[in-house]
Design a protein around this motif. Structure first.
Motif, PDB file in Angstrom:
ATOM      1  N   LEU A 149      54.966   5.185  54.039  1.00  0.00           N
ATOM      2  CA  LEU A 149      54.337   4.318  55.032  1.00  0.00           C
ATOM      3  C   LEU A 149      53.381   5.081  55.941  1.00  0.00           C
ATOM      4  CD1 LEU A 149      57.550   2.323  55.912  1.00  0.00           C
ATOM      5  CD2 LEU A 149      55.489   1.310  54.941  1.00  0.00           C
ATOM      6  N   ILE A 155      48.510   0.457  52.113  1.00  0.00           N
ATOM      7  CA  ILE A 155      49.411  -0.517  52.743  1.00  0.00           C
ATOM      8  C   ILE A 155      48.766  -0.993  54.037  1.00  0.00           C
ATOM      9  CG2 ILE A 155      51.733  -0.906  53.662  1.00  0.00           C
ATOM     10  CD1 ILE A 155      52.701   1.416  51.951  1.00  0.00           C
ATOM     11  N   THR A 159      51.682  -3.861  58.536  1.00  0.00           N
ATOM     12  CA  THR A 159      52.925  -3.708  57.784  1.00  0.00           C
ATOM     13  C   THR A 159      53.511  -2.321  57.980  1.00  0.00           C
ATOM     14  OG1 THR A 159      52.075  -5.247  56.126  1.00  0.00           O
ATOM     15  CG2 THR A 159      53.955  -3.881  55.487  1.00  0.00           C
ATOM     16  N   ARG A 160      52.675  -1.309  57.924  1.00  0.00           N
ATOM     17  CA  ARG A 160      53.146   0.062  58.096  1.00  0.00           C
ATOM     18  C   ARG A 160      53.758   0.257  59.479  1.00  0.00           C
ATOM     19  NH1 ARG A 160      47.917   3.546  56.851  1.00  0.00           N
ATOM     20  NH2 ARG A 160      49.384   5.320  56.991  1.00  0.00           N
ATOM     21  N   ALA A 163      57.173  -1.632  59.767  1.00  0.00           N
ATOM     22  CA  ALA A 163      58.193  -1.036  58.894  1.00  0.00           C
ATOM     23  C   ALA A 163      58.687   0.298  59.444  1.00  0.00           C
ATOM     24  CB  ALA A 163      57.631  -0.850  57.488  1.00  0.00           C
ATOM     25  N   HIS A 253      56.373  -4.700  50.079  1.00  0.00           N
ATOM     26  CA  HIS A 253      56.271  -3.248  49.901  1.00  0.00           C
ATOM     27  C   HIS A 253      57.649  -2.584  49.809  1.00  0.00           C
ATOM     28  CE1 HIS A 253      51.908  -3.126  50.355  1.00  0.00           C
ATOM     29  NE2 HIS A 253      52.056  -4.088  51.243  1.00  0.00           N
TER      30      HIS A 253
END
Length: 310
Positions: A149, A155, A159-160, A163, A253
């Motif tokens: 990540l 990505i 989202t990274r 997460a 992911h």
């Protein structure tokens, strides 16, 4: 309904009522059908109607209601197979029903509690749900996910960021989505995140990633959202993203939210006293202490106020 020809109705509620009618018609035993119908009407359907008063019912809400009804049917069938009824059910029966299959049968709780409240079942003890995640990912998997990540620019940035908060700070999505831009604190070249008290330091390279996200937040193009303070603004003006939206991003992911959060919290309580972790990450002392004890933490005997340094 859109043009006022028909009065408004909740689609999920209509579909649930149709499903309930069909399900009750499949129960051949009259007493069992009557019991399930009463439970479905006065507990499940009543709760869904309350939800509908405040907004559209979600698919998850109707799924839970269906699950509770199906488990009620399964439990009554199981009692009948063992020559028992709800009125003669005792603690041995409850223990036998849940033995070895708690996760699959935990939705039976709703029916049994309702039956006890309505005096259809004697007051009995129900097993408790495990307080820790039974299947956290391994530390090796957690570190590999963090590495991916933090380095994979393919990505999406949003989202990274979300997460990493799960994997690094054991944050639930509901809490992540309540963060605002004011919770990202920059001072003397250092970045911290206000998850609890005191604020939690943000190490590199996540600090750089977090600041990039801060400057490139999505859903700010509409007039109602231009001044949004949410760290993860939603599409609706003044609202953050929904948990469903962000959970779908993580799932795409291969980030299992609950398992990853459990692994992160287990690792953190092995590195520092549970009360310290609780204050910094917004947990209660009881939550982190239970996990510390279960994980065999060397800090499990640490008490708040003791003169120890982590």
């Amino acid at each position: 309904m859109l043009h006022g020809v028909l009065s408004p109705a909740d689609r999920h509620l209509i579909l649930f009522q149709r499903w309930l009618r069909d399900t009750l018609n499949q129960i051949t035993e009259p007493d069992g059908r009557q019991l399930v119908a009463r439970f479905a009407t006065w507990h499940c359907l009543h709760r869904l109607r309350r939800f509908a008063e405040h907004g559209p019912i979600t698919e998850k809400q109707t799924q839970q209601a269906r699950g509770e009804i199906l488990q009620a049917i399964a439990f009554l069938t199981w009692l009948d197979q063992h020559g028992r009824t709800l009125a003669t059910c005792d603690q041995t029966d409850i223990d036998g029903w849940y033995a070895g299959a708690y996760t699959a049968r935990r939705l039976t709780h709703a029916f049994l509690r309702w039956a006890m409240r309505t005096k259809l079942l004697p007051r009995l003890a129900l097993p408790h749900h495990p307080t820790t995640n039974p299947a956290p990912i391994s530390q090796q998997q957690r570190l590999a996910a963090l590495r991916r990540l933090l380095t994979d620019d393919e990505i999406p940035l949003l989202t990274r960021t979300a997460a990493v908060m799960v994997l690094l700070y054991a944050q639930p999505l509901t809490r992540i989505l309540r963060l605002t831009i004011d919770d990202v604190v920059q001072h003397d070249g250092h970045v911290s995140l206000r998850l609890g008290d005191p604020a939690t330091p943000v190490p590199e390279p996540f600090a750089t990633l977090l600041l990039r996200h801060l400057d490139q937040r999505l859903n700010l193009s509409t007039a109602t959202n231009q001044n949004s303070r949410w760290l993860f603004p939603g599409r609706l003006g003044g609202q953050p993203m929904t948990t469903d939206a962000i959970e779908q991003r993580l799932r795409t992911h291969q980030i299992a939210t609950l398992n990853s959060r459990a692994a992160a919290l287990r690792h953190l309580v092995l590195q520092a006293p549970a009360p310290v972790i609780a204050r910094m990450l917004g947990y209660t002392d009881q939550q982190t202490s239970r996990i510390a004890t279960a994980s065999g933490s060397p800090w499990s005997r640490y008490a708040p106020g003791d003169d120890h340094s982590p």
